[in-house]
Design a protein around this motif. Structure first.
Motif, PDB file in Angstrom:
ATOM      1  N   MET A   1      29.255  42.928  38.124  1.00 38.63           N
ATOM      2  CA  MET A   1      30.173  42.594  39.222  1.00 38.63           C
ATOM      3  C   MET A   1      29.899  41.283  39.358  1.00 38.63           C
ATOM      4  SD  MET A   1      29.411  45.003  42.604  1.00 38.63           S
ATOM      5  CE  MET A   1      30.862  44.376  43.508  1.00 38.63           C
ATOM      6  N   ALA A   2      29.964  40.443  39.741  1.00 40.47           N
ATOM      7  CA  ALA A   2      30.153  39.176  40.368  1.00 40.47           C
ATOM      8  C   ALA A   2      29.471  39.403  41.686  1.00 40.47           C
ATOM      9  CB  ALA A   2      30.909  38.196  40.727  1.00 40.47           C
ATOM     10  N   ASP A   3      28.597  37.900  41.352  1.00 40.95           N
ATOM     11  CA  ASP A   3      27.105  38.171  42.922  1.00 40.95           C
ATOM     12  C   ASP A   3      27.516  36.373  43.277  1.00 40.95           C
ATOM     13  OD1 ASP A   3      25.456  37.713  44.850  1.00 40.95           O
ATOM     14  OD2 ASP A   3      23.755  37.765  42.962  1.00 40.95           O
ATOM     15  N   PRO A   4      28.194  36.429  44.959  1.00 41.07           N
ATOM     16  CA  PRO A   4      28.722  35.128  45.501  1.00 41.07           C
ATOM     17  C   PRO A   4      27.790  34.822  46.030  1.00 41.07           C
ATOM     18  CG  PRO A   4      30.123  37.743  46.166  1.00 41.07           C
ATOM     19  CD  PRO A   4      28.863  37.970  45.323  1.00 41.07           C
ATOM     20  N   HIS A   5      26.464  35.088  46.013  1.00 42.79           N
ATOM     21  CA  HIS A   5      25.560  34.497  46.398  1.00 42.79           C
ATOM     22  C   HIS A   5      24.879  33.488  44.627  1.00 42.79           C
ATOM     23  CE1 HIS A   5      24.858  35.778  50.068  1.00 42.79           C
ATOM     24  NE2 HIS A   5      24.797  36.675  49.534  1.00 42.79           N
ATOM     25  N   ASP A   6      25.361  33.978  43.730  1.00 41.55           N
ATOM     26  CA  ASP A   6      25.171  33.378  42.892  1.00 41.55           C
ATOM     27  C   ASP A   6      25.854  32.034  42.441  1.00 41.55           C
ATOM     28  OD1 ASP A   6      23.567  32.690  39.650  1.00 41.55           O
ATOM     29  OD2 ASP A   6      25.358  33.472  39.239  1.00 41.55           O
ATOM     30  N   ARG A   7      26.094  30.592  42.326  1.00 34.38           N
ATOM     31  CA  ARG A   7      26.618  29.352  42.404  1.00 34.38           C
ATOM     32  C   ARG A   7      27.741  29.625  41.404  1.00 34.38           C
ATOM     33  NH1 ARG A   7      26.003  23.445  43.922  1.00 34.38           N
ATOM     34  NH2 ARG A   7      27.683  23.529  44.751  1.00 34.38           N
ATOM     35  N   SER A   8      27.217  29.870  40.042  1.00 35.44           N
ATOM     36  CA  SER A   8      28.260  29.874  38.874  1.00 35.44           C
ATOM     37  C   SER A   8      29.042  31.357  39.530  1.00 35.44           C
ATOM     38  CB  SER A   8      27.431  30.184  37.736  1.00 35.44           C
ATOM     39  OG  SER A   8      27.936  30.527  36.654  1.00 35.44           O
ATOM     40  N   ASP A   9      28.665  32.094  39.056  1.00 31.80           N
ATOM     41  CA  ASP A   9      29.660  33.435  40.557  1.00 31.80           C
ATOM     42  C   ASP A   9      30.148  32.970  41.049  1.00 31.80           C
ATOM     43  OD1 ASP A   9      28.867  34.998  38.013  1.00 31.80           O
ATOM     44  OD2 ASP A   9      27.486  35.950  39.375  1.00 31.80           O
ATOM     45  N   ARG A  10      29.985  32.298  42.099  1.00 34.26           N
ATOM     46  CA  ARG A  10      30.955  31.895  43.052  1.00 34.26           C
ATOM     47  C   ARG A  10      32.289  31.120  42.641  1.00 34.26           C
ATOM     48  NH1 ARG A  10      26.744  30.540  46.430  1.00 34.26           N
ATOM     49  NH2 ARG A  10      26.340  28.473  46.300  1.00 34.26           N
ATOM     50  N   PHE A  11      31.214  29.896  41.711  1.00 34.11           N
ATOM     51  CA  PHE A  11      32.307  28.850  41.736  1.00 34.11           C
ATOM     52  C   PHE A  11      33.676  30.089  40.931  1.00 34.11           C
ATOM     53  CE2 PHE A  11      29.260  25.627  40.422  1.00 34.11           C
ATOM     54  CZ  PHE A  11      29.636  24.897  41.720  1.00 34.11           C
ATOM     55  N   GLU A  12      33.633  31.221  40.225  1.00 34.82           N
ATOM     56  CA  GLU A  12      35.177  31.725  39.781  1.00 34.82           C
ATOM     57  C   GLU A  12      34.988  32.871  40.354  1.00 34.82           C
ATOM     58  OE1 GLU A  12      33.937  34.078  35.683  1.00 34.82           O
ATOM     59  OE2 GLU A  12      32.393  32.772  35.743  1.00 34.82           O
ATOM     60  N   LEU A  13      35.071  32.984  40.952  1.00 39.50           N
ATOM     61  CA  LEU A  13      35.039  33.322  42.565  1.00 39.50           C
ATOM     62  C   LEU A  13      36.282  33.174  43.722  1.00 39.50           C
ATOM     63  CD1 LEU A  13      32.670  35.853  43.835  1.00 39.50           C
ATOM     64  CD2 LEU A  13      34.709  36.543  42.387  1.00 39.50           C
ATOM     65  N   ILE A  14      35.458  31.343  44.037  1.00 34.60           N
ATOM     66  CA  ILE A  14      36.201  30.958  44.784  1.00 34.60           C
ATOM     67  C   ILE A  14      37.957  30.333  44.026  1.00 34.60           C
ATOM     68  CG2 ILE A  14      36.986  27.896  45.395  1.00 34.60           C
ATOM     69  CD1 ILE A  14      33.603  28.878  46.399  1.00 34.60           C
ATOM     70  N   ALA A  15      37.549  29.871  43.132  1.00 32.13           N
ATOM     71  CA  ALA A  15      39.165  29.891  41.839  1.00 32.13           C
ATOM     72  C   ALA A  15      39.843  30.724  42.209  1.00 32.13           C
ATOM     73  CB  ALA A  15      38.131  29.754  40.076  1.00 32.13           C
ATOM     74  N   ALA A  16      39.424  31.948  41.285  1.00 32.97           N
ATOM     75  CA  ALA A  16      40.617  33.679  41.673  1.00 32.97           C
ATOM     76  C   ALA A  16      40.251  33.395  43.621  1.00 32.97           C
ATOM     77  CB  ALA A  16      39.416  34.124  41.581  1.00 32.97           C
ATOM     78  N   CYS A  17      40.093  32.980  44.241  1.00 29.79           N
ATOM     79  CA  CYS A  17      40.629  33.430  45.462  1.00 29.79           C
ATOM     80  C   CYS A  17      41.876  32.786  46.204  1.00 29.79           C
ATOM     81  CB  CYS A  17      39.898  32.499  46.850  1.00 29.79           C
ATOM     82  SG  CYS A  17      39.875  33.552  48.291  1.00 29.79           S
ATOM     83  N   GLU A  18      43.026  33.392  46.940  1.00 30.67           N
ATOM     84  CA  GLU A  18      43.710  32.613  47.961  1.00 30.67           C
ATOM     85  C   GLU A  18      43.527  31.385  48.573  1.00 30.67           C
ATOM     86  OE1 GLU A  18      43.128  35.846  48.887  1.00 30.67           O
ATOM     87  OE2 GLU A  18      44.585  36.794  47.036  1.00 30.67           O
ATOM     88  N   THR A  19      44.474  29.723  48.566  1.00 31.45           N
ATOM     89  CA  THR A  19      44.605  29.163  48.936  1.00 31.45           C
ATOM     90  C   THR A  19      45.026  29.399  50.777  1.00 31.45           C
ATOM     91  OG1 THR A  19      45.821  27.517  47.313  1.00 31.45           O
ATOM     92  CG2 THR A  19      45.971  26.197  49.328  1.00 31.45           C
ATOM     93  N   GLU A  20      45.108  29.993  50.769  1.00 34.53           N
ATOM     94  CA  GLU A  20      45.562  30.677  52.052  1.00 34.53           C
ATOM     95  C   GLU A  20      43.856  30.500  52.295  1.00 34.53           C
ATOM     96  OE1 GLU A  20      47.501  31.425  50.205  1.00 34.53           O
ATOM     97  OE2 GLU A  20      49.082  29.817  50.961  1.00 34.53           O
ATOM     98  N   THR A  21      43.087  31.739  52.573  1.00 32.78           N
ATOM     99  CA  THR A  21      42.072  32.357  51.771  1.00 32.78           C
ATOM    100  C   THR A  21      41.340  31.455  52.448  1.00 32.78           C
ATOM    101  OG1 THR A  21      42.674  34.558  51.622  1.00 32.78           O
ATOM    102  CG2 THR A  21      40.318  34.050  52.007  1.00 32.78           C
ATOM    103  N   LEU A  22      40.824  30.584  51.123  1.00 31.68           N
ATOM    104  CA  LEU A  22      40.199  29.132  51.670  1.00 31.68           C
ATOM    105  C   LEU A  22      39.888  28.860  52.477  1.00 31.68           C
ATOM    106  CD1 LEU A  22      39.861  28.642  47.519  1.00 31.68           C
ATOM    107  CD2 LEU A  22      38.598  29.573  49.236  1.00 31.68           C
ATOM    108  N   GLY A  23      41.885  28.468  52.560  1.00 37.48           N
ATOM    109  CA  GLY A  23      41.624  27.301  54.261  1.00 37.48           C
ATOM    110  C   GLY A  23      41.176  27.855  55.349  1.00 37.48           C
ATOM    111  N   ARG A  24      41.712  28.863  55.947  1.00 37.00           N
ATOM    112  CA  ARG A  24      41.404  29.975  56.754  1.00 37.00           C
ATOM    113  C   ARG A  24      39.911  29.167  57.065  1.00 37.00           C
ATOM    114  NH1 ARG A  24      39.406  34.525  56.702  1.00 37.00           N
ATOM    115  NH2 ARG A  24      40.536  35.334  55.559  1.00 37.00           N
ATOM    116  N   PHE A  25      38.506  29.990  55.846  1.00 38.49           N
ATOM    117  CA  PHE A  25      37.584  30.083  55.778  1.00 38.49           C
ATOM    118  C   PHE A  25      37.069  28.350  56.288  1.00 38.49           C
ATOM    119  CE2 PHE A  25      37.272  33.787  53.890  1.00 38.49           C
ATOM    120  CZ  PHE A  25      36.282  34.621  54.676  1.00 38.49           C
ATOM    121  N   ALA A  26      37.175  27.375  55.444  1.00 41.13           N
ATOM    122  CA  ALA A  26      37.487  25.749  55.463  1.00 41.13           C
ATOM    123  C   ALA A  26      37.286  25.770  56.911  1.00 41.13           C
ATOM    124  CB  ALA A  26      37.970  25.543  54.575  1.00 41.13           C
TER     125      ALA A  26
END
Length: 147
Positions: free
Chosen positions: A1-26
């Motif tokens: 299981m990836a840990d979003p608090h771990d920066r390396s894991d977070r990079f992978e999860l962000i890359a897999a996230c939908e553009t709309e979701t990232l845009g909403r959070f940004a």
């Protein structure tokens, strides 16, 4: 299981996230008008993808892959994202999301929860793909008795 608090894991999860979701959070993060400096503009580029061959475990260059990286400073926290393909919005939004989590922004809990959902979805995809492909595996032990 990836840990979003771990920066390396977070990079992978962000890359897999939908553009709309990232845009909403940004947009949520930027609603407070925090100081933002774009260190690396999101520009598509080719990078060499390196993998390990399975027999001798030596690395080799598989080929070039199109990615879009971006880097920001957000209220004293640095953020980076690299997304597959040509997607400037996802890359810049991802970098802002990364900086928000790194800096402990008020949206961090919601971001982490969503990244955990992305992790579960991606693990499910990998498990389904593995289940579909395992039927193509050859069992050499049973083949020996057939000769």
């Amino acid at each position: 299981m990836a840990d979003p608090h771990d920066r390396s894991d977070r990079f992978e999860l962000i890359a897999a996230c939908e553009t709309e979701t990232l845009g909403r959070f940004a947009n949520d993060v930027l609603a407070d008008d925090p100081p933002l400096f774009v260190r690396q503009e999101p520009r598509p580029q080719l990078i060499m993808q390196q993998v390990r061959e399975p027999v001798e475990r030596r690395p080799f260059n598989l080929g070039e892959v199109l990615v879009t990286p971006a880097e920001v400073d957000l209220d004293g926290a640095r953020g980076f994202a690299m997304v597959p393909g040509k997607s400037e919005r996802a890359a810049l939004s991802g970098a802002i999301v990364d900086a928000a989590v790194a800096g402990g922004h008020r949206a961090t809990a919601d971001i982490v929860e969503t990244l955990e959902e992305v992790d579960a979805r991606e693990r499910g995809k990998r498990q389904r793909a593995w289940a579909e492909s395992k039927h193509t595996a050859v069992d050499f032990r049973t083949m020996e008795g057939q000769q």
